[in-house]
Motif scaffolding. Structure first.
Motif, mmCIF file in Angstrom:
data_model
loop_
_atom_site.group_PDB
_atom_site.id
_atom_site.type_symbol
_atom_site.label_atom_id
_atom_site.label_comp_id
_atom_site.label_asym_id
_atom_site.label_seq_id
_atom_site.Cartn_x
_atom_site.Cartn_y
_atom_site.Cartn_z
ATOM 1 N N HIS A 51 0.784 -1.236 0.000
ATOM 2 C CA HIS A 51 0.000 0.000 0.000
ATOM 3 C C HIS A 51 0.815 1.286 0.000
ATOM 4 N N PHE A 52 2.096 1.211 0.297
ATOM 5 C CA PHE A 52 2.880 2.443 0.393
ATOM 6 C C PHE A 52 4.060 2.498 -0.573
ATOM 7 N N ARG A 55 3.408 3.505 -4.230
ATOM 8 C CA ARG A 55 3.012 4.895 -4.421
ATOM 9 C C ARG A 55 4.203 5.852 -4.343
ATOM 10 N N TRP A 267 -9.361 8.167 7.552
ATOM 11 C CA TRP A 267 -8.365 7.090 7.529
ATOM 12 C C TRP A 267 -9.035 5.712 7.631
ATOM 13 N N TYR A 275 -9.702 6.041 -2.163
ATOM 14 C CA TYR A 275 -9.679 4.584 -2.249
ATOM 15 C C TYR A 275 -9.213 4.120 -3.629
ATOM 16 N N GLN A 277 -7.346 5.665 -5.818
ATOM 17 C CA GLN A 277 -5.920 5.935 -6.006
ATOM 18 C C GLN A 277 -5.069 4.828 -5.394
ATOM 19 N N HIS A 278 -5.437 4.411 -4.200
ATOM 20 C CA HIS A 278 -4.691 3.337 -3.548
ATOM 21 C C HIS A 278 -4.928 1.996 -4.237
ATOM 22 N N SER A 281 -2.990 1.504 -7.429
ATOM 23 C CA SER A 281 -1.562 1.282 -7.193
ATOM 24 C C SER A 281 -1.247 -0.172 -6.870
ATOM 25 N N THR A 282 -2.256 -0.967 -6.493
ATOM 26 C CA THR A 282 -2.028 -2.396 -6.227
ATOM 27 C C THR A 282 -2.207 -3.250 -7.475
ATOM 28 N N TYR A 292 -6.923 -0.801 0.285
ATOM 29 C CA TYR A 292 -6.585 0.367 1.102
ATOM 30 C C TYR A 292 -5.977 -0.111 2.411
ATOM 31 N N TRP A 293 -5.001 0.638 2.925
ATOM 32 C CA TRP A 293 -4.203 0.146 4.056
ATOM 33 C C TRP A 293 -5.023 -0.107 5.319
#
Length: 321
Positions: A51-52, A55, A267, A275, A277-278, A281-282, A292-293
């Motif tokens: 998740h990080f 990005r 959060w 959501y 955007q995250h 990215s996966t 989402y994290w």
């Protein structure tokens, strides 16, 4: 005094005989602590890696990786709309499918004006059954469909016992949640196999992870989507197709009460835009993810709880189109 001495001697004998058991319990405790620590470290590493870290780097070229066009069903609201906008931000042309023509036109125009990509609108009511798929198949025949996002869904009007569920609602859940995703995949998959690249994202729900009382048909339909996606990944990974099961928990859509707890905790319940955007990215990294994290943390918290729906709140497990 003799009685005290006798008790002390008895205590020493008992302690001596139990000493080996205390050592065994200490070893078990140390093993359990080490195992839990390793699990927490691994989960934390997976969270960061998925998740990080993606990005932080440069954005992937989704057109080169998958294809020029993306098809998004249920694209007028919520996750579907936000996902379509995020794919357009990556330069993909978007085909939007939903049953509300006016909203479709508005979303398509906004995407085209904002991201300078081509958009195509297709009006389809997925609750009507097989008759709607022939025009869709024909319209998609000659296009380079690189990504399919199955987001259209039907939901209970409110949590209720299965026997009290209206028959029309039950058929909508079957036709929209199960049949729509299956037939849309059946339409676009042959072209992806021929080009040896493509991605299929099916939006399930956190309610698929455990039996969800009072949402039995909905959660079962979402479990079908999860298993369907995972099986397709095994079938078609060797042919260059990436299939992802997306399992969101609560997302703060337009139906969320402005003053609610979840609305005040972005959060915990991100906006559809954040959501998406995250989740994008996966893409290409995780075959099965919450997207989402904080949702991944919620999923871990829910493991091992048979009735977690009632503890976390039934609506917090469902995503809304």
């Amino acid at each position: 005094m003799a009685a005290v001495d006798s008790f002390y001697l008895l205590y020493r004998e008992i302690a001596r005989s139990c000493n080996c058991y205390m050592e065994a319990l200490a070893l078990v405790g140390a093993w359990y602590t080490a195992r839990k620590s390793i699990t927490v470290i691994c989960d934390f590493y997976s969270l960061i890696r998925l998740h990080f870290i993606p990005r932080l780097g440069s954005r992937p070229d989704l057109i080169k990786q998958y294809g020029r066009w993306a098809v998004v069903s249920g694209a007028t609201d919520g996750i579907g709309k936000a996902y379509a906008e995020e794919l357009a931000c990556h330069g993909l042309n978007i085909i939007l499918i939903s049953q509300e023509e006016e909203k479709l036109q508005a979303v398509a125009k906004n995407i085209a004006d904002t991201y300078r990509v081509e958009t195509v609108v297709m009006v389809a009511d997925f609750s009507r059954g097989r008759e709607i798929y022939a025009p869709i198949r024909e319209a998609l025949r000659d296009r380079d469909i690189g990504i399919l996002v199955n987001d259209v869904g039907a939901f209970y009007p409110h949590p209720q016992y299965f026997a009290q569920l209206p028959e029309d609602t039950l058929w909508d859940i079957v036709n929209v949640n199960i049949a729509a995703a299956s037939l849309m995949v059946h339409i676009v998959l042959p072209g992806m196999v021929e080009r040896k690249k493509g991605a299929i994202i099916t939006v399930s729900s956190g309610s698929c992870c455990k039996p969800t009382p009072h949402l039995a048909a909905f959660s079962a339909s979402k479990a079908y989507l999860d298993h369907f996606s995972r099986a397709l990944q095994y079938e078609y990974a060797s042919k260059g197709i990436f299939v992802q099961s997306l399992i969101p928990f609560y997302v703060a859509t337009s139906v969320t009460a402005p003053g609610s707890f979840l609305h005040r905790c972005p959060w915990l319940a991100p906006s559809p835009r954040v959501y998406a955007q995250h989740a994008v990215s996966t893409l290409g990294i995780s075959k099965r993810t919450t997207g989402y994290w904080s949702h991944s943390i919620q999923e871990q918290k829910g493991n091992g709880r048979q009735c977690w729906a009632s503890r976390w709140g039934i609506l917090s497990l469902c995503y809304f189109e």
